[in-house]
Design a protein around this motif. Structure first.
Motif, PDB file in Angstrom:
ATOM      1  N   ALA A  87      50.970  30.559  28.405  1.00  0.00           N
ATOM      2  CA  ALA A  87      51.867  31.333  27.545  1.00  0.00           C
ATOM      3  C   ALA A  87      52.029  32.760  28.064  1.00  0.00           C
ATOM      4  O   ALA A  87      53.126  33.337  27.998  1.00  0.00           O
ATOM      5  CB  ALA A  87      51.329  31.357  26.113  1.00  0.00           C
ATOM      6  N   ASN A  88      50.981  33.328  28.604  1.00  0.00           N
ATOM      7  CA  ASN A  88      51.017  34.710  29.073  1.00  0.00           C
ATOM      8  C   ASN A  88      51.719  34.854  30.417  1.00  0.00           C
ATOM      9  O   ASN A  88      52.389  35.850  30.671  1.00  0.00           O
ATOM     10  CB  ASN A  88      49.594  35.261  29.116  1.00  0.00           C
ATOM     11  N   VAL A  89      51.590  33.838  31.265  1.00  0.00           N
ATOM     12  CA  VAL A  89      52.368  33.811  32.516  1.00  0.00           C
ATOM     13  C   VAL A  89      53.856  33.769  32.193  1.00  0.00           C
ATOM     14  O   VAL A  89      54.661  34.524  32.768  1.00  0.00           O
ATOM     15  CB  VAL A  89      51.966  32.596  33.379  1.00  0.00           C
ATOM     16  N   LEU A  90      54.231  32.900  31.262  1.00  0.00           N
ATOM     17  CA  LEU A  90      55.646  32.774  30.909  1.00  0.00           C
ATOM     18  C   LEU A  90      56.182  34.036  30.249  1.00  0.00           C
ATOM     19  O   LEU A  90      57.341  34.415  30.469  1.00  0.00           O
ATOM     20  CB  LEU A  90      55.856  31.570  29.989  1.00  0.00           C
ATOM     21  N   ALA A  91      55.367  34.698  29.447  1.00  0.00           N
ATOM     22  CA  ALA A  91      55.802  35.949  28.811  1.00  0.00           C
ATOM     23  C   ALA A  91      56.167  36.989  29.869  1.00  0.00           C
ATOM     24  O   ALA A  91      57.188  37.682  29.765  1.00  0.00           O
ATOM     25  CB  ALA A  91      54.712  36.482  27.896  1.00  0.00           C
ATOM     26  N   ALA A  92      55.333  37.082  30.904  1.00  0.00           N
ATOM     27  CA  ALA A  92      55.595  38.027  31.997  1.00  0.00           C
ATOM     28  C   ALA A  92      56.792  37.590  32.828  1.00  0.00           C
ATOM     29  O   ALA A  92      57.579  38.414  33.306  1.00  0.00           O
ATOM     30  CB  ALA A  92      54.356  38.155  32.869  1.00  0.00           C
ATOM     31  N   TYR A  93      56.947  36.283  32.985  1.00  0.00           N
ATOM     32  CA  TYR A  93      58.033  35.739  33.814  1.00  0.00           C
ATOM     33  C   TYR A  93      59.401  35.960  33.167  1.00  0.00           C
ATOM     34  O   TYR A  93      60.326  36.452  33.811  1.00  0.00           O
ATOM     35  CB  TYR A  93      57.772  34.250  34.056  1.00  0.00           C
ATOM     36  N   VAL A  94      59.536  35.606  31.896  1.00  0.00           N
ATOM     37  CA  VAL A  94      60.859  35.693  31.253  1.00  0.00           C
ATOM     38  C   VAL A  94      61.145  37.093  30.720  1.00  0.00           C
ATOM     39  O   VAL A  94      62.275  37.398  30.358  1.00  0.00           O
ATOM     40  CB  VAL A  94      61.003  34.659  30.114  1.00  0.00           C
ATOM     41  N   GLY A  95      60.134  37.961  30.646  1.00  0.00           N
ATOM     42  CA  GLY A  95      60.356  39.324  30.179  1.00  0.00           C
ATOM     43  C   GLY A  95      60.553  39.438  28.687  1.00  0.00           C
ATOM     44  O   GLY A  95      61.359  40.247  28.225  1.00  0.00           O
ATOM     45  N   ILE A  96      59.781  38.672  27.936  1.00  0.00           N
ATOM     46  CA  ILE A  96      59.896  38.734  26.478  1.00  0.00           C
ATOM     47  C   ILE A  96      59.136  39.937  25.916  1.00  0.00           C
ATOM     48  O   ILE A  96      59.258  40.267  24.736  1.00  0.00           O
ATOM     49  CB  ILE A  96      59.377  37.422  25.846  1.00  0.00           C
ATOM     50  N   CYS A  97      58.368  40.592  26.769  1.00  0.00           N
ATOM     51  CA  CYS A  97      57.667  41.830  26.402  1.00  0.00           C
ATOM     52  C   CYS A  97      58.049  42.905  27.417  1.00  0.00           C
ATOM     53  O   CYS A  97      58.708  42.619  28.424  1.00  0.00           O
ATOM     54  CB  CYS A  97      56.156  41.605  26.401  1.00  0.00           C
ATOM     55  N   ASP A  98      57.649  44.153  27.164  1.00  0.00           N
ATOM     56  CA  ASP A  98      57.984  45.207  28.116  1.00  0.00           C
ATOM     57  C   ASP A  98      57.171  45.032  29.401  1.00  0.00           C
ATOM     58  O   ASP A  98      56.151  44.340  29.429  1.00  0.00           O
ATOM     59  CB  ASP A  98      57.758  46.592  27.500  1.00  0.00           C
ATOM     60  N   ASP A  99      57.618  45.651  30.481  1.00  0.00           N
ATOM     61  CA  ASP A  99      57.005  45.438  31.794  1.00  0.00           C
ATOM     62  C   ASP A  99      55.561  45.931  31.866  1.00  0.00           C
ATOM     63  O   ASP A  99      54.745  45.371  32.611  1.00  0.00           O
ATOM     64  CB  ASP A  99      57.835  46.116  32.888  1.00  0.00           C
ATOM     65  N   ALA A 100      55.239  46.971  31.121  1.00  0.00           N
ATOM     66  CA  ALA A 100      53.856  47.472  31.133  1.00  0.00           C
ATOM     67  C   ALA A 100      52.905  46.410  30.598  1.00  0.00           C
ATOM     68  O   ALA A 100      51.851  46.144  31.191  1.00  0.00           O
ATOM     69  CB  ALA A 100      53.755  48.745  30.303  1.00  0.00           C
ATOM     70  N   LEU A 101      53.272  45.761  29.488  1.00  0.00           N
ATOM     71  CA  LEU A 101      52.440  44.688  28.944  1.00  0.00           C
ATOM     72  C   LEU A 101      52.458  43.483  29.881  1.00  0.00           C
ATOM     73  O   LEU A 101      51.421  42.843  30.093  1.00  0.00           O
ATOM     74  CB  LEU A 101      52.939  44.278  27.552  1.00  0.00           C
ATOM     75  N   ALA A 102      53.617  43.171  30.455  1.00  0.00           N
ATOM     76  CA  ALA A 102      53.725  42.034  31.371  1.00  0.00           C
ATOM     77  C   ALA A 102      52.780  42.196  32.558  1.00  0.00           C
ATOM     78  O   ALA A 102      52.093  41.245  32.964  1.00  0.00           O
ATOM     79  CB  ALA A 102      55.167  41.878  31.847  1.00  0.00           C
ATOM     80  N   LYS A 103      52.703  43.393  33.127  1.00  0.00           N
ATOM     81  CA  LYS A 103      51.805  43.644  34.255  1.00  0.00           C
ATOM     82  C   LYS A 103      50.343  43.513  33.833  1.00  0.00           C
ATOM     83  O   LYS A 103      49.511  43.004  34.603  1.00  0.00           O
ATOM     84  CB  LYS A 103      52.058  45.043  34.833  1.00  0.00           C
ATOM     85  N   GLU A 104      50.034  43.939  32.623  1.00  0.00           N
ATOM     86  CA  GLU A 104      48.672  43.809  32.123  1.00  0.00           C
ATOM     87  C   GLU A 104      48.325  42.336  31.894  1.00  0.00           C
ATOM     88  O   GLU A 104      47.190  41.900  32.162  1.00  0.00           O
ATOM     89  CB  GLU A 104      48.516  44.609  30.832  1.00  0.00           C
ATOM     90  N   LEU A 105      49.289  41.548  31.424  1.00  0.00           N
ATOM     91  CA  LEU A 105      49.059  40.110  31.247  1.00  0.00           C
ATOM     92  C   LEU A 105      48.764  39.440  32.589  1.00  0.00           C
ATOM     93  O   LEU A 105      47.852  38.611  32.696  1.00  0.00           O
ATOM     94  CB  LEU A 105      50.278  39.452  30.594  1.00  0.00           C
TER      95      LEU A 105
END
Length: 310
Positions: A87-105
Motif C-alpha cells: 500500500a505504501n509503495v503504491l501511495a508513493a507511485y501514484v502520488g496520492i500524498c505529497d512528495d515529502a511523505l512519499a519519499k519517507e514512505l
C-alpha cells in the motif's frame, strides 16, 4: 486489499485525466479530476495511520452483511489492521500524498521499517516510484540486485517470484512480469522523460547510478536511441535510424498440389494477396539497422546453389 485497489483507481483516473486533456475534452478531464480528488481525500482520511505515518491495507470495521450476501465475491473485513509495503509503495507511485511523505514512505520500505516483501512484478511500482521521486541514484541498483540470484539460477528466462508461497513451491522462469529491470534500468540510466505523446519529443538526463560505465538503449517510433556513459566523461548519445511500424490486415490465398504424392513435384502458386494498412508510424524509407551486405550476398548465393543442386 482495499487500499491497493483504491490506489490503482486513483492512478487510473490520473492518467485518464491527462488523456482527455490531450484530446481537448475538458469536460471528461474535469470529471476524472473530481473523482480523483474525492478518492485522495477518502484514502488519506480513512486508510492512513497518522501516528505511524504509513498506510494500512484496508478497513477492519465490519462489512454490512447484506453486501457480503448480495455480492458473494466481497469478503468480510478482517479484524486485524495490516501494515504492509504494498500500500505504501503504491501511495508513493501514484502520488496520492505529497512528495515529502512519499519519499519517507520509500525510505521506510527500503529500510524494512514496514513489514512484508514484494514479488518481481510489484517491484515495478517501487522502481517507478523511485524514478518519479528522483531517488534513482539512491535505490535503483539496490532494488535490481534482487534479480541477480534468479539470473544465476537460470539465464534464459524471467523468474516468476522471489518468495515461494509454500516451502515446496518451485518457481519457473517464463514470466514477463519478472522482467521489469529490462525497462526500468535503461530508463533510470538515461533519465528518459516523454515530453509529447508517442515520444515525438523526449528529454534525457543520463546518470551512471554509481556504476563505472554503462550503455543503455531504447526504441522509439522514430529510431533507436543509444546512450553510452563512462565515469568522468560526458555521455555520448546516438540515434540509429528510424523504425517503420504498421498494423493492418494481410490476406494470402495459396493453392498447393502434389504430383504422384512426391514432395519435390509440387505446385504452390499464390492466387490472391493483399494488405490493408490500418495504422502506420514512422517512415518506411528510413534506415533502422545496417547489415553486412557482402556476407548476406554470399549466404544468398549459397542457398541458391544448394537449391539448384537439390
Amino acid at each position: 486489499g482495499q487500499t491497493c485497489l483504491n490506489m490503482f483507481y486513483f492512478g487510473a483516473l490520473k492518467y485518464a485525466e491527462k488523456i482527455f486533456l490531450e484530446l481537448c475534452d475538458n469536460k471528461e478531464a474535469a470529471v476524472c479530476a473530481e473523482k480523483r480528488g474525492n478518492i485522495k481525500t477518502a484514502v488519506n482520511e480513512i486508510l492512513f495511520d497518522s501516528e505511524k505515518g504509513i498506510y494500512f491495507m484496508g478497513l477492519n470495521t465490519p462489512t454490512k452483511e447484506e453486501l457480503v450476501a448480495d455480492w458473494k465475491w466481497m469478503p468480510q473485513n478482517t479484524d486485524k489492521r495490516y501494515y504492509l509495503k504494498h500500500a505504501n509503495v503504491l501511495a508513493a507511485y501514484v502520488g496520492i500524498c505529497d512528495d515529502a511523505l512519499a519519499k519517507e514512505l520509500i525510505r521506510k520500505v527500503m529500510d524494512d521499517e514496514i513489514e512484508g516483501d514484494c514479488q518481481p512484478y510489484f517491484l515495478h511500482y517501487l522502481l517507478e516510484a523511485v524514478y518519479r521521486l528522483d531517488l534513482c541514484n539512491k535505490y535503483t541498483l539496490k532494488i535490481i540486485n534482487r534479480w541477480k540470484e534468479p539470473v544465476r539460477e537460470c539465464s534464459k528466462g524471467l523468474v516468476e517470484g522471489f518468495l515461494p508461497p509454500e516451502p515446496t513451491y518451485s518457481f519457473d522462469h517464463s514470466h514477463a512480469w519478472g522482467g521489469t529491470p529490462l525497462y526500468s534500468l535503461p530508463k533510470a540510466l538515461t533519465g528518459l522523460e516523454i515530453i509529447e505523446p508517442g515520444m515525438k519529443e523526449i528529454a534525457l538526463s543520463p546518470s551512471l547510478l554509481g556504476l563505472n560505465n554503462a550503455t543503455a538503449e531504447f526504441i522509439t517510433p522514430y529510431g533507436k536511441v543509444i546512450c553510452k556513459m563512462k565515469a568522468g566523461e560526458e555521455p555520448e548519445i546516438q540515434k540509429a535510424g528510424a523504425m517503420f511500424f504498421e498494423i493492418g490486415i494481410y490476406l494470402e490465398v495459396k493453392f498447393k498440389a502434389h504430383l504422384f504424392n512426391i514432395d519435390k513435384l509440387t505446385y504452390n502458386p499464390t492466387l490472391y494477396e493483399n494488405l490493408w494498412p490500418i495504422y502506420s508510424v514512422g517512415h518506411q524509407e528510413n534506415v533502422f539497422e545496417f547489415e553486412d551486405c557482402d556476407k548476406k550476398k554470399e549466404e544468398a548465393l549459397k542457398e541458391l546453389e544448394d537449391l539448384l543442386n537439390d
